[in-house]
Motif scaffolding. Structure first.
Motif, PDB file in Angstrom:
ATOM      1  N   TYR A 159      46.565  24.117 -51.448  1.00 47.29           N
ATOM      2  CA  TYR A 159      47.704  23.175 -51.205  1.00 47.29           C
ATOM      3  C   TYR A 159      48.793  23.663 -51.946  1.00 47.29           C
ATOM      4  O   TYR A 159      48.635  23.599 -53.340  1.00 47.29           O
ATOM      5  CB  TYR A 159      47.301  21.739 -51.013  1.00 47.29           C
TER       6      TYR A 159
ATOM      7  N   LEU B 149      54.729  20.177 -48.488  1.00 48.87           N
ATOM      8  CA  LEU B 149      53.461  20.680 -48.630  1.00 48.87           C
ATOM      9  C   LEU B 149      53.141  21.892 -47.685  1.00 48.87           C
ATOM     10  O   LEU B 149      53.290  21.942 -46.579  1.00 48.87           O
ATOM     11  CB  LEU B 149      52.563  19.498 -47.971  1.00 48.87           C
TER      12      LEU B 149
ATOM     13  N   LEU C 219      55.379  13.471 -55.708  1.00 46.02           N
ATOM     14  CA  LEU C 219      54.675  14.303 -55.213  1.00 46.02           C
ATOM     15  C   LEU C 219      53.574  13.682 -54.454  1.00 46.02           C
ATOM     16  O   LEU C 219      53.193  14.312 -53.420  1.00 46.02           O
ATOM     17  CB  LEU C 219      53.999  15.016 -56.461  1.00 46.02           C
TER      18      LEU C 219
ATOM     19  N   LEU D  12      52.606  22.392 -53.378  1.00 48.53           N
ATOM     20  CA  LEU D  12      53.429  21.352 -53.534  1.00 48.53           C
ATOM     21  C   LEU D  12      55.016  21.804 -53.959  1.00 48.53           C
ATOM     22  O   LEU D  12      54.805  22.836 -55.020  1.00 48.53           O
ATOM     23  CB  LEU D  12      52.910  20.202 -54.400  1.00 48.53           C
TER      24      LEU D  12
ATOM     25  N   TYR E  91      48.205  12.108 -45.474  1.00 44.61           N
ATOM     26  CA  TYR E  91      48.783  12.820 -46.952  1.00 44.61           C
ATOM     27  C   TYR E  91      48.053  12.277 -48.287  1.00 44.61           C
ATOM     28  O   TYR E  91      47.843  12.997 -49.074  1.00 44.61           O
ATOM     29  CB  TYR E  91      50.195  12.678 -46.739  1.00 44.61           C
TER      30      TYR E  91
END
Length: 660
Positions: free
Chosen positions: A382, A444, A431, A384, A457
């Motif tokens: 992932y 994301l 975040l 960010l 999430y």
């Protein structure tokens, strides 16, 4: 639109009485249908009971007047006695059974409130309007006398009193209408006086609540285990007693005002009752003397007059109480329907770990044949990003963060440092999706997180925040955050990584020892550092692909802090991690450091590159180092540990790897 809703809430109730009654009926129909049945049947038997009381004396007197036989008198007395006994018994039966059913309905609403509180969007928890509504909703569900339970008694009383009113009105219709009007007028006047007194007390109930809150706060503090040492060392007991006495004196003054108004209302009602009964007596005695009104009818009519006035008064009081209950239920409904800024339903599904890995992140897997490495790369897949993000707290005059741009790559260990108030925690909250930015976007894997189901999430993150809660349950349950299907081996592994193994082994029941003493007297009280380690173990147990640590070592001593750093690589294996600290030297083991100042990313790089830059990071690091090393060099933790001989540098060049 939201401001209009708030204005509407302040100007008038969002729902009417009938709407709120219908809402309560729908809940009762779903949870406990017998609540509705009991309301109706109780009212019916109340009416029958009062009807029997109304007619028993007149009927017996009429038989006496007619010179009826003894057998008829006895049968009539037995009939009415049986009727009173039967209706009273049924009333008591329903009254007892109603309590539990009504509590069940109220408990259902309490659960709805708890669910709203625990799942609402995080910004709502900081919203003053939301918290005020929550307080009102708590008052409306806090006891047997609160609106969400008492409303069933109110509806039962209203049905009973309305039925009795119609019966008495039918009886009195045989008399002059003037007498009925006099009764209604005196009842209305008495009601208005009583209502003024009740309304004054109701409107000032917040003042009473404040006194109770202050008294409870002082008592709780005086009995607090946490403050026990301060109370004794600083001699605070007399001060606390004086505070409690002063608040209690203010409360007694307020109660005196209430009692004076109640006394005035009571005296006024007594005068009106005397006048009403006097007029009725004169009128009925005149009928008896001049128009040969039978004694039985005299008793019936006079009893009907007294009872009729009670019905009128009670109906008016029931309507007022129902109105107040409806206002309280409005608060409950408005709280449950409070707008949610985040999307919890209907949003896009967060990419699955097995599909989230982008082409760029494939470099983390060394070969397709290596299953373990492949799984590792997927866990860290992932990315960010903060895209021109600014954020301002509600009511604040300036932004906490200004035009922040930041990309956190999959598997990266990022450190966020800076002075207190620089905006580090706010950045992390953004975040994590706890806030939405005032401007800009949080992404994301390139997609705005607003499009996702926010609860999904949240599952990506394991976090240790500065504010945390420890429940009075076992150590294992605190770590697993559940009571079902706990993986105890995994709990022990997480506790070991957090450095709590030795502490837990010394407890009487190991990981099954209770934490805290608010519920269990045998619970253990952890120190601040031990509690912080427990919270770290909890975050590790969740095993989210993104690990967020906000000042996770603030309460630890240098040796314990170094122990956490030594295990950091193991804790963050296969994860993206964000480590927040105001201790600059504690972040050398991270891949990248961002220095936040005045709500912006002022500097960015590795520990060595930032020192070489000679900017604010380097200056602050030098200042902090002076407290540990007169030369201004060396890691603060290293210096402290060196004094104990506990640390030996490996010489590998990895600042985050040390041996003891």
């Amino acid at each position: 639109m939201e401001s209009k809703m708030k204005t509407s809430r302040e100007s008038k109730p969002a729902y009417g009485i009938l709407q709120n009654v219908a809402w309560m009926i729908r809940i009762a129909w779903r949870v406990r249908k017998r609540v509705l049945v009991i309301c109706v049947l109780t009212a019916v038997f109340e009416i029958l009971y009062n009807l029997a009381q109304l007619y028993i004396a007149p009927e017996i007197l009429e038989l006496v007047e007619q010179h009826a036989s003894m057998e008829s008198l006895i049968l009539t007395i037995l009939f009415f006695t049986a009727a009173l006994f039967f209706t009273q018994g049924i009333k008591q039966y329903f009254s007892t059974g109603a309590v539990y059913a009504r509590v069940d309905v109220r408990t259902e609403i309490v659960g709805m409130l708890a669910d709203k509180s625990n799942t609402t969007s995080f910004p709502n928890t900081l919203d003053a309007d939301f918290m005020k509504l929550r307080e009102k909703a708590d008052d409306a569900t806090g006891s047997n006398a609160s609106a969400t339970e008492y409303i069933w008694q109110g509806l039962t009383n209203l049905l009973k009193n309305a039925g009795g009113f119609l019966i008495c009105l039918t009886i009195l219709s045989n008399l002059t209408p003037v007498l009925t009007l006099v009764i209604i007028a005196t009842c209305a006047a008495g009601f208005l006086v009583s209502r003024y007194s009740d309304n004054w007390e109701y409107e000032h109930r917040k003042e009473e609540s404040e006194y109770y809150t202050k008294k409870k706060y002082i008592r709780d503090k005086s009995q607090s285990v946490v403050l026990a040492k301060d109370i004794r060392i600083f001699g605070l007991q007399d001060w606390l007693n004086d505070l409690l006495d002063s608040v209690h004196d203010l409360y007694l003054t307020w109660r005196l005002k209430v009692e004076k108004k109640r006394l005035a209302a009571g005296l006024t009602e007594a005068v009106l009752t005397l006048a009403r009964n006097g007029i009725a007596y004169v009128y009925l005695i005149n009928l008896a003397l001049n128009e040969n009104l039978p004694v039985s009818k005299f008793v019936l009519y006079f009893t009907a007059v007294s009872t009729f006035s009670n019905w009128v008064m009670e109906i008016l009081k029931d309507l007022i109480r129902l109105h107040k209950d409806s206002l309280d239920i409005c608060s409950v409904r408005e709280f449950l329907e409070y707008p949610e800024p985040f999307r919890f339903e209907g949003g896009e599904t967060v990419p699955d770990l097995s599909t989230a890995m982008s082409a760029d992140s494939c470099v983390h897997a060394r070969s397709d044949s290596d299953q373990e490495e492949g799984e590792s790369s997927r866990k860290a897949a992932y990315e960010l990003e903060l895209e021109h993000v600014s954020f301002r707290y509600p009511g604040a005059e300036s932004d906490t963060l200004h035009d922040v741009c930041l990309v956190i790559r999959p598997g990266e260990k990022l450190a966020v440092v800076g002075l207190n108030g620089a905006g580090k925690t706010t950045l992390v909250r953004l975040l994590c999706g706890l806030f939405d930015p005032t401007e800009g976007r949080v992404l994301l894997n390139g997609k705005n997180i607003r499009t996702f189901d926010r609860r999904e999430y949240y599952r990506l993150f394991s976090a240790v925040f500065q504010e945390y809660s420890v429940l009075d349950v076992t150590v294992a349950e605190n770590v697993a955050q559940t009571t079902k299907d706990i993986d105890y081996d995994r709990v022990r592994d997480c506790l070991d990584k957090a450095g709590l193994t030795k502490t837990i082994e010394e407890l009487p029941n190991g990981i099954n020892t209770h934490v805290g003493r608010d519920v269990f007297l045998d619970g253990v009280l952890f120190s601040g550092g031990q509690t912080q380690r427990l919270m770290l173990a909890r975050a590790l147990y969740k095993d989210g692909p993104i690990l967020v640590l906000d000042e996770p070592t603030a309460a630890l001593d240098p040796i314990a802090e170094n122990d956490i750093y030594m295990k950091y690589n193991d804790m963050t294996k296969d994860k993206t991690s964000v480590f927040i600290s105001h201790r600059l030297a504690s972040t050398r083991f991270c891949d990248r450091i961002i220095f936040v100042a005045d709500g912006r990313i002022a500097e960015e790089g590795t520990h060595e590159s930032l020192l070489s830059l000679g900017g604010e990071y380097a200056k602050l690091f030098e200042i902090q180092s002076r407290y540990y090393d007169d030369t201004g060099s060396g890691h603060p933790v290293d210096v402290c540990l060196a004094l104990t001989g506990a640390v030996e540098e490996t010489g590998s060049g990895d600042a985050g790897v040390r041996s003891t």
